[in-house]
Design a protein around this motif. Structure first.
Motif, short mmCIF file in Angstrom:
data_model
loop_
_atom_site.label_atom_id
_atom_site.label_comp_id
_atom_site.label_asym_id
_atom_site.label_seq_id
_atom_site.Cartn_x
_atom_site.Cartn_y
_atom_site.Cartn_z
N ASP A 189 -18.61 -12.19 12.84
CA ASP A 189 -19.69 -11.56 11.99
C ASP A 189 -19.71 -11.66 10.63
OD1 ASP A 189 -22.06 -10.90 11.09
OD2 ASP A 189 -22.04 -9.06 12.23
N ILE A 190 -20.08 -12.57 9.79
CA ILE A 190 -19.88 -12.72 8.47
C ILE A 190 -20.64 -11.55 7.62
CG2 ILE A 190 -22.10 -14.01 7.62
CD1 ILE A 190 -19.85 -15.70 5.82
N ASN A 191 -21.56 -10.91 8.41
CA ASN A 191 -22.08 -9.76 7.63
C ASN A 191 -21.22 -8.50 7.71
OD1 ASN A 191 -24.50 -11.42 7.03
ND2 ASN A 191 -25.54 -10.82 8.98
N SER A 192 -20.18 -8.43 8.49
CA SER A 192 -19.37 -7.33 8.67
C SER A 192 -18.60 -6.88 7.21
CB SER A 192 -18.41 -7.22 9.61
OG SER A 192 -19.43 -7.54 10.95
N THR A 193 -18.69 -5.69 6.41
CA THR A 193 -18.06 -5.22 5.72
C THR A 193 -17.07 -4.15 6.18
OG1 THR A 193 -19.87 -5.43 4.16
CG2 THR A 193 -17.91 -4.21 3.45
N ASN A 194 -15.91 -4.55 6.76
CA ASN A 194 -15.03 -3.88 7.44
C ASN A 194 -14.08 -2.80 6.71
OD1 ASN A 194 -15.16 -6.68 8.58
ND2 ASN A 194 -14.99 -5.19 10.47
N PHE A 195 -14.02 -3.18 5.36
CA PHE A 195 -12.94 -2.35 4.63
C PHE A 195 -13.34 -2.03 3.20
CE2 PHE A 195 -8.38 -2.52 2.56
CZ PHE A 195 -8.23 -1.03 2.76
N ILE A 196 -13.49 -0.76 2.51
CA ILE A 196 -14.12 -0.67 1.38
C ILE A 196 -12.85 0.34 0.56
CG2 ILE A 196 -15.55 0.34 -0.25
CD1 ILE A 196 -17.61 -0.16 1.82
N VAL A 197 -12.48 -0.30 -0.36
CA VAL A 197 -11.29 0.50 -1.39
C VAL A 197 -12.18 0.98 -2.52
CG1 VAL A 197 -9.14 0.51 -2.61
CG2 VAL A 197 -9.66 -1.03 -0.57
N LYS A 198 -11.84 2.38 -2.94
CA LYS A 198 -12.42 3.14 -4.24
C LYS A 198 -11.29 3.16 -5.06
CE LYS A 198 -15.46 6.00 -1.58
NZ LYS A 198 -15.68 7.54 -1.54
N LEU A 199 -11.61 2.64 -6.29
CA LEU A 199 -10.53 2.53 -7.29
C LEU A 199 -11.15 3.05 -8.65
CD1 LEU A 199 -9.32 -1.20 -6.71
CD2 LEU A 199 -8.02 0.95 -6.08
N GLN A 200 -10.51 3.88 -9.43
CA GLN A 200 -10.91 4.31 -10.71
C GLN A 200 -9.95 3.30 -11.70
OE1 GLN A 200 -11.08 8.30 -12.64
NE2 GLN A 200 -9.14 7.79 -13.07
N CYS A 201 -11.12 2.48 -12.41
CA CYS A 201 -10.41 1.68 -13.11
C CYS A 201 -10.86 2.11 -14.84
CB CYS A 201 -10.90 0.16 -12.78
SG CYS A 201 -10.72 -0.25 -11.34
N SER A 202 -10.00 1.24 -15.79
CA SER A 202 -10.47 1.59 -17.32
C SER A 202 -11.30 0.52 -18.01
CB SER A 202 -8.88 1.71 -17.83
OG SER A 202 -9.17 1.96 -19.11
N GLY A 227 -2.78 -1.55 -17.31
CA GLY A 227 -2.30 -1.10 -15.83
C GLY A 227 -3.48 -0.55 -15.16
N CYS A 228 -4.74 -0.19 -15.71
CA CYS A 228 -5.62 0.74 -14.93
C CYS A 228 -6.70 -0.36 -14.72
CB CYS A 228 -6.02 1.86 -15.87
SG CYS A 228 -4.89 3.12 -15.78
N ALA A 229 -6.62 -1.56 -14.94
CA ALA A 229 -7.61 -2.58 -14.81
C ALA A 229 -7.61 -3.51 -13.48
CB ALA A 229 -7.82 -3.39 -15.91
N LEU A 230 -8.49 -4.03 -12.97
CA LEU A 230 -8.51 -4.99 -11.72
C LEU A 230 -8.42 -6.20 -12.21
CD1 LEU A 230 -8.42 -4.25 -8.82
CD2 LEU A 230 -10.77 -4.61 -8.85
N TRP A 231 -7.45 -7.08 -11.72
CA TRP A 231 -7.12 -8.25 -12.15
C TRP A 231 -7.30 -9.27 -11.12
CZ3 TRP A 231 -6.53 -9.11 -17.30
CH2 TRP A 231 -6.39 -8.03 -18.27
N SER A 278 2.54 -1.77 -10.14
CA SER A 278 1.25 -1.56 -9.09
C SER A 278 -0.04 -1.36 -9.68
CB SER A 278 1.68 -0.45 -8.10
OG SER A 278 3.02 -0.67 -7.34
N GLY A 279 -0.08 -1.17 -10.93
CA GLY A 279 -1.38 -0.85 -11.68
C GLY A 279 -2.21 0.01 -10.81
N VAL A 280 -3.55 -0.35 -10.42
CA VAL A 280 -4.61 0.43 -9.87
C VAL A 280 -4.16 0.96 -8.43
CG1 VAL A 280 -6.53 -0.06 -11.49
CG2 VAL A 280 -5.72 -1.54 -9.26
N ASP A 315 4.48 2.80 -16.51
CA ASP A 315 3.66 3.43 -17.46
C ASP A 315 3.10 4.90 -16.63
OD1 ASP A 315 1.99 3.25 -19.85
OD2 ASP A 315 0.38 3.64 -18.36
N VAL A 316 3.47 5.96 -17.59
CA VAL A 316 3.13 7.08 -16.76
C VAL A 316 1.48 7.48 -16.70
CG1 VAL A 316 3.09 9.82 -17.26
CG2 VAL A 316 4.94 8.35 -17.84
N SER A 317 0.73 6.84 -17.57
CA SER A 317 -0.75 7.25 -17.48
C SER A 317 -1.43 6.02 -16.42
CB SER A 317 -1.54 6.66 -18.68
OG SER A 317 -1.14 5.34 -19.15
#
Length: 318
Positions: free
Chosen positions: A74-87, A96-100, A127-129, A150-152
């Motif tokens: 079923d192409i309509n299925s959204t099975n997995f959602i990841v929450k990410l805080q990005c800069s 390092g806090c951006a999504l690439w 590992s970034g985000v 990077d610590v931040s």
């Protein structure tokens, strides 16, 4: 719910660019942004989008939806959602806090081939985000170690693991790791089976340090196994049965491998990486066309997967 509306909602929650959202909104309305589309956004998206709005740290929360059923159900299925805080401060050194794109492709690869990573001890460099780590945990990796120098970036990554703790709790950990100073004993202690990295070949100054780290991670256990073989051959007074049993157990273990996703932005830097990898007896195989990853992010036309290469690395000494 119609597929086009699902994609529109996913794009809004992922904080996709305005032109992407407008394109999907028009697609949902049959060519124009109709009243039905506007009502859908207000009723089903507005509250969630507001939750991800800019915070005091100039960061936003993106919800990355993976359509795991694409291609086989079923192409309509959204099975997995990841929450990410990005800069949003990529021009101020907060890359390092951006999504690439490379992290997105590597995540699609992991979720398309969960059997490769299931019950494996995995370590990601740079590992970034933390998106790749969350996907590894979802795919069933037995242990995931995320590292960054990077610590931040590390603090933001830890926050993202908390946002997804229903997947990552007691399974994923963050470590501060500087390629320049990481000791062999520290790297060996991870007992890594699979190494991962996204967009880690970018600055020629760090390439020699990266190669050293990869060489150690891809060769763990080799020297011990060599010593055991010598012991069996030349030290007959030792217990042959026990040593041969130990060797058999080591031989059954698969040699560590690495999967590196990257956009080759500077050809000379990439050639420098390949040259040093060859000198370190590391095989670099381009598996971009063979990876057969599913398109799990169909609502992201801004994500240019064609620009990303996927490589498999292994030690020629094993």
């Amino acid at each position: 719910m119609d597929r086009s509306f699902l994609y529109l909602k996913s794009a809004l929650l992922a904080m996709e660019p305005v032109n992407t959202v407008l394109f999907l909104a028009r697609q949902s309305g049959g060519g124009s942004i109709t009243t039905k589309v506007q009502t859908f956004i207000l009723d089903h998206c507005a509250d969630d989008v507001e939750d991800g709005s800019l915070n005091d740290n100039n960061k936003i929360c993106k919800h990355i939806s993976f359509y795991l059923s694409n291609g086989h159900g079923d192409i309509n299925s959204t099975n997995f959602i990841v929450k990410l805080q990005c800069s949003l401060n990529m021009l101020q050194g907060d890359t390092g806090c951006a999504l690439w794109p490379s992290g997105l492709l590597l995540s699609e690869f992991i979720l398309s081939h969960p059997g490769t990573f299931s019950n494996k001890c995995c370590l990601e460099v740079g590992s970034g985000v933390g998106l790749v780590g969350v996907c590894l945990a979802y795919a069933g990796a037995s242990k995931v170690v995320l590292t960054d120098g990077d610590v931040s970036t590390l603090a933001n990554m830890e926050h993202n693991l908390e946002l997804n703790e229903y997947i990552t709790k007691n399974k994923v950990e963050c470590k501060h790791l500087l390629w320049e100073t990481a000791s062999e004993s520290e790297l060996q202690s991870f007992q890594t089976e699979i190494v991962l990295g996204a967009d880690i070949v970018y600055d020629p100054r760090y390439v020699p340090h990266l190669i050293r780290v990869l060489s150690i991670l891809l060769n763990h256990g080799k020297s011990d196994l060599y010593e055991e073989k010598v012991s069996i051959k030349y030290e007959n007074e030792l217990s042959h049965y026990k040593e041969q049993k130990d060797i058999s157990a080591n031989a059954l273990k698969e040699a560590p491998v690495a999967y590196i996703a990257t956009v080759i932005r500077n050809d000379s830097t990439w050639k420098y990486f390949l040259r040093l990898a060859g000198e370190a007896n590391i095989s670099v195989q381009d598996i971009t066309g063979m990876s057969k990853s599913l398109n799990l992010l169909p609502y992201m036309p801004s994500y240019d997967r064609e620009s990303v290469y996927l490589f498999k690395l292994s030690s020629l000494c094993n």
